[in-house]
Design an enzyme around this catalytic site. Structure first.
Site, short mmCIF file in Angstrom:
data_model
loop_
_atom_site.label_atom_id
_atom_site.label_comp_id
_atom_site.label_asym_id
_atom_site.label_seq_id
_atom_site.Cartn_x
_atom_site.Cartn_y
_atom_site.Cartn_z
N LYS A 36 -6.47 -4.92 -23.57
CA LYS A 36 -7.19 -5.00 -24.85
C LYS A 36 -6.16 -4.86 -25.99
O LYS A 36 -5.29 -5.70 -26.10
CB LYS A 36 -8.31 -3.98 -24.86
CG LYS A 36 -9.37 -4.33 -23.79
CD LYS A 36 -10.52 -3.36 -23.68
CE LYS A 36 -11.45 -3.76 -22.54
NZ LYS A 36 -12.50 -2.76 -22.27
N GLU B 28 0.85 -1.20 0.00
CA GLU B 28 0.00 0.00 0.00
C GLU B 28 0.88 1.24 0.00
O GLU B 28 1.89 1.31 0.70
CB GLU B 28 -0.91 0.00 1.23
CG GLU B 28 -2.11 -0.90 1.07
CD GLU B 28 -2.99 -0.91 2.32
OE1 GLU B 28 -2.61 -0.30 3.34
OE2 GLU B 28 -4.06 -1.53 2.26
C1 LIG Z 1 -13.27 -2.49 -21.19
C2 LIG Z 1 -13.59 -1.09 -20.86
C3 LIG Z 1 -13.50 -0.58 -19.55
C4 LIG Z 1 -13.39 -1.42 -18.31
O1 LIG Z 1 -12.47 -2.33 -18.19
P1 LIG Z 1 -12.51 -3.47 -17.08
O2 LIG Z 1 -11.08 -3.81 -16.91
O3 LIG Z 1 -13.36 -4.57 -17.62
O4 LIG Z 1 -13.09 -2.88 -15.83
C5 LIG Z 1 -13.67 0.78 -19.37
N1 LIG Z 1 -13.95 1.60 -20.38
C6 LIG Z 1 -14.10 1.14 -21.64
C7 LIG Z 1 -14.40 2.13 -22.73
C8 LIG Z 1 -13.93 -0.20 -21.93
O5 LIG Z 1 -14.13 -0.65 -23.17
#
Ligand SMILES: *Cc1c(COP(=O)(O)O)cnc(C)c1O
Length: 417
Positions: A221, A48
Site C-alpha cells: 500500500k 520452508e
Molecule cells: C489491506 C489490509 C489488510 C490485508 O491485506 P491483504 O494483503 O489484502 O490480505 C489487513 N489489514 C488492514 C488494516 C488492511 O487495510
C-alpha cells in the site's frame, strides 16, 4: 508456444493502468526493480524454514536474500524483530493473532463499517470464526476514534487482544492511547499499519513498533512494495508468551505461527521484492514522496469540501479520505461505476453509521498514493478532483464521453514507474 491469451490480457491491463487515474487507497505502483525481482527465477525455490535453518537444500542464496530483507525491515521500522514471510496482510494478522492468543479468546477490533478490516474480528473471517469478537467504532459527532469510549468497551468485554488499525480511516491513530487501554485491561496490543506503514517510516505518523506487542503491515500500500505482509516487534519482542502450553518469546512464537503454523514455503521472489522496497523506502526521496502523497490527498479533499461535499470526519491526516454522497442522491456503487466509465478508478465505501448495505454504500474512498507515484503534484491532483466532481454532476452521456477523453489525455502524460 507462447500463452497469448494471458499475455494479451497483461498488455490490456498495462494499458488500463496507463490510461486510468488510480485512486484506490490500498493500491500503488511498484518500481521496475521490484517487478523484476517478483518476476524472477526465485519463484522456483522451496525454502520452508528460516535463514540457516531450512527444510530444503540449495538455500544459501535464498538465506542471504531473506536475511537482507529482515535487516532492512528492522532498520526501516526501527524494529528489534521482523518476519518477512507472510504472503499477505491477512496472513500476517492470522499468524500474529495466533502468536498472542488462543482460539476462543476475546478480540476487540475496529468495526468493519467504521473503517476496520475483515481480519479484525469480522464474522465471515477466521478472526470472527475462531475468536469471540467485540468492536469499537468512531463517535457519531466527530467520526473519529473516541479513546475514552474504547476504554469503556474494553473494560466491559475484557479482551485478551486489542487490534488498532484501519482500512478506511482518514485520521492519525494514537497508538500510545491504545497501549494504555490494553494495559488497563491486561490485553495484548496488535497494531495493523497496513495502510499507513509508508507514512510511519517516513516520519509523518507516530510509530507503533515500540508501543504494540506486535505490528503487522502489508507491503504493497503506501509502502509501495510487492503484494505481501510483514510482522514486526519492538521492545516487547523478547517478552515471554504462553504458546501451546509452553513459554516462548514473542518473536519465536511468531516464527512458529507463520511457518509451520499458517504457511508452507515462503514466496522467495516476493521476499526479494520486499527487500528492494525496504531499501527504496530508506532513501531520503521516499520522505518527499510521502509528503507529496499527504499534500495531494489534502488538496483533493479540500476541493470536494469547497464544492459542497461532506468529507467523513471533516478532512484527512493521511493518504485517503471518504466522501459522503448522501446529499447527491447517488450511491457509492453508482458513483464507482460512473467514474469507471470516465477512466477514474476508486471504490465505493461504507461511511460510519451508513444506512445502506456495504455492497451499495453511501460513500467513496479516495487515495492519493498511486497518483503521486506517477508524479502528479498538487495542481494535477486538484485537476483530478475536478474531473471527479464534473463526472458526478454530469447530466448526459455526451458530457461523460467528453470527460473521459480529457481524463485519458491528461493522465497519459504521466509515466508509469
Ligand atoms: C489491506 C489490509 C489488510 C490485508 O491485506 P491483504 O494483503 O489484502 O490480505 C489487513 N489489514 C488492514 C488494516 C488492511 O487495510
Amino acid at each position: 508456444m507462447r500463452d497469448d491469451q494471458i499475455f494479451n490480457l497483461i498488455e490490456k491491463e498495462k494499458l488500463r493502468e496507463k490510461e486510468h487515474i488510480e485512486l484506490i487507497a490500498s493500491e500503488n505502483f511498484t518500481s521496475l526493480e521490484i517487478r523484476q525481482a517478483v518476476g524472477s527465477i526465485l519463484t522456483n525455490k522451496y525454502a520452508e524454514g528460516y535463514p540457516l535453518n531450512r527444510y530444503y537444500g540449495g538455500c544459501s542464496f535464498i538465506d542471504e536474500i531473506e536475511a537482507l530483507a529482515i535487516s532492512r525491515a528492522k532498520e526501516l521500522f526501527g524494529a528489534e524483530y521482523a518476519n518477512v514471510q507472510p504472503h499477505s496482510g491477512s496472513q500476517a494478522n492470522m499468524a500474529a493473532i495466533m502468536a498472542l492468543i488462543n482460539p476462543g479468546d476475546r478480540i476487540l477490533g475496529m468495526q468493519l463499517s467504521h473503517g476496520g478490516h475483515l481480519t479484525h474480528g469480522s464474522r465471515v473471517n477466521f478472526s470472527g470464526i475462531f475468536f469471540n469478537t467485540y468492536f469499537y467504532g468512531v463517535s457519531r459527532d466527530s467520526e473519529m476514534i473516541d479513546y475514552d469510549e474504547v476504554l469503556k468497551i474494553a473494560r466491559d468485554c475484557r479482551p485478551n487482544l486489542i487490534i488498532a488499525g484501519a482500512s478506511s480511516y482518514s485520521r492519525e491513530i494514537d497508538f500510545k492511547k491504545f497501549r494504555e487501554i490494553a494495559d488497563d485491561v491486561s490485553a495484548y496490543l496488535l497494531c495493523d499499519i497496513a495502510h499507513i506503514s509508508g507514512l510511519i517510516v517516513a516520519g509523518f505518523h507516530n510509530s507503533s513498533i515500540d508501543v504494540a506487542h506486535l505490528t503487522t503491515s502489508t507491503t504493497h500500500k503506501t509502502l509501495r512494495g510487492p503484494r505481501g505482509g510483514i510482522i514486526l516487534s519492538g521492545k516487547d519482542f523478547n517478552k515471554l508468551v504462553n504458546f501451546n502450553g509452553k513459554e516462548k518469546t514473542l518473536s519465536n512464537a511468531v516464527n512458529s505461527t507463520v511457518f509451520p503454523g499458517t504457511q508452507g514455503g515462503p514466496l522467495v521472489h516476493v521476499i526479494a521484492g520486499k527487500a528492494i522496497a525496504f531499501r527504496e523506502a530508506l532513501q531520503e526521496n521516499f520522505k518527499e514522496y510521502i509528503a507529496n502523497v499527504i499534500k495531494n490527498t489534502k488538496v483533493m479533499a479540500e476541493y470536494f469540501k469547497s464544492e459542497g461535499f461532506r468529507i467523513v470526519s471533516g478532512g484527512t491526516d493521511n493518504h485517503l479520505f471518504l466522501v459522503d454522497l448522501s446529499s447527491l442522491d447517488l450511491t457509492g456503487a453508482e458513483a464507482e461505476k460512473l467514474l469507471e466509465s470516465v477512466n477514474i478508478t476508486l471504490n465505493k465505501n461504507a461511511i460510519p453509521f451508513d444506512k445502506k448495505s456495504p455492497s451499495v454504500a453511501s460513500g467513496i474512498r479516495i487515495g492519493g498514493a498511486a497518483i503521486t507515484s506517477r508524479g502528479l503534484n498538487e495542481n494535477d491532483s486538484l485537476n483530478v478532483a475536478k474531473f471527479i466532481v464534473r463526472a458526478l454532476k454530469a447530466k448526459s452521456d455526451i458530457e461523460l464521453k467528453q470527460i473521459k477523453k480529457e481524463v485519458v489525455r491528461f493522465i497519459r502524460d504521466f509515466d508509469m514507474p
